[in-house]
Design a protein around this motif. Sequence first.
Motif, PDB file in Angstrom:
ATOM      1  N   ALA A   1     -14.289 -17.136  21.454  1.00  0.00           N
ATOM      2  CA  ALA A   1     -12.687 -17.267  23.180  1.00  0.00           C
ATOM      3  C   ALA A   1     -11.286 -17.623  23.134  1.00  0.00           C
ATOM      4  O   ALA A   1     -10.699 -16.447  23.933  1.00  0.00           O
ATOM      5  CB  ALA A   1     -14.116 -17.085  23.938  1.00  0.00           C
ATOM      6  N   HIS A   2     -10.792 -18.478  21.937  1.00  0.00           N
ATOM      7  CA  HIS A   2     -10.016 -19.374  22.287  1.00  0.00           C
ATOM      8  C   HIS A   2      -8.867 -18.670  20.949  1.00  0.00           C
ATOM      9  O   HIS A   2      -7.748 -18.762  21.266  1.00  0.00           O
ATOM     10  CB  HIS A   2      -9.804 -20.690  22.225  1.00  0.00           C
TER      11      HIS A   2
ATOM     12  N   ASP B   1     -10.669  -8.925  28.518  1.00  0.00           N
ATOM     13  CA  ASP B   1     -10.400  -8.929  27.843  1.00  0.00           C
ATOM     14  C   ASP B   1      -9.837  -9.418  26.901  1.00  0.00           C
ATOM     15  O   ASP B   1      -9.501  -9.522  25.025  1.00  0.00           O
ATOM     16  CB  ASP B   1      -9.990  -7.548  27.685  1.00  0.00           C
ATOM     17  N   GLU B   2      -8.796 -10.342  26.552  1.00  0.00           N
ATOM     18  CA  GLU B   2      -7.580 -11.144  26.165  1.00  0.00           C
ATOM     19  C   GLU B   2      -8.879 -12.683  25.690  1.00  0.00           C
ATOM     20  O   GLU B   2      -9.796 -13.206  27.164  1.00  0.00           O
ATOM     21  CB  GLU B   2      -6.734 -11.398  26.511  1.00  0.00           C
ATOM     22  N   ARG B   3      -8.096 -13.501  24.885  1.00  0.00           N
ATOM     23  CA  ARG B   3      -7.881 -14.736  24.930  1.00  0.00           C
ATOM     24  C   ARG B   3      -8.527 -15.738  25.881  1.00  0.00           C
ATOM     25  O   ARG B   3      -7.481 -15.802  26.797  1.00  0.00           O
ATOM     26  CB  ARG B   3      -7.300 -15.519  23.200  1.00  0.00           C
TER      27      ARG B   3
ATOM     28  N   TYR C   1     -13.092 -10.551  20.385  1.00  0.00           N
ATOM     29  CA  TYR C   1     -14.502 -11.435  20.779  1.00  0.00           C
ATOM     30  C   TYR C   1     -14.569 -10.863  22.097  1.00  0.00           C
ATOM     31  O   TYR C   1     -16.208 -10.727  22.516  1.00  0.00           O
ATOM     32  CB  TYR C   1     -14.143 -13.038  20.284  1.00  0.00           C
ATOM     33  N   LEU C   2     -13.308 -10.961  23.105  1.00  0.00           N
ATOM     34  CA  LEU C   2     -14.181 -10.758  25.140  1.00  0.00           C
ATOM     35  C   LEU C   2     -13.942  -9.465  25.263  1.00  0.00           C
ATOM     36  O   LEU C   2     -14.340  -9.046  26.236  1.00  0.00           O
ATOM     37  CB  LEU C   2     -12.642 -11.824  25.560  1.00  0.00           C
TER      38      LEU C   2
END
Length: 158
Positions: free
Chosen positions: A49-50, A63-65, A55-56
Amino acid sequence: MSDQDHVLDDWGWFEDFTPGLRIRHFRAATVGEVEGSGPAKQVMNTAQAHFNDHYLKNSPLGDERVVFGLATASLVYGLASQDTAEHAVQELGWKKLRFRAPVHHGDTVEAFTEVASVTPGEEPDAPGTVVFRHWGRRHDGVVVFEGERSTLIRRKPA
């Protein structure tokens, strides 16, 4: 009085802090790419997620990191430090860290502080311990972080 006392702020000495005092810190900061995902990579945090742009997608976190949590904590503590650490002798510790909502790249975070407790040193002119409760919120008003910080702070020079 030491040679450096003339360049220090007149406020922020141990005597200036009282339990219940609340501060809205003057500055806010927008989180960029470097401070947002860089620390996660430096400490080998493997949570995608970072650092994975896809991924998100369609997740409850957005929807973003997501910015690395300790980067968010450091940002809030840093924004608060001008008002709470000018006369610090030593940082004693952080505790009760809570990451309440995600921070994404491009979010702006502002910091707030409440003095939780004040404990004088054993000698009349010895530094005392101040426990601060800090929190940060995004530009949309959502609280994203809370934590306590204990700091040893100098007394005003005679």
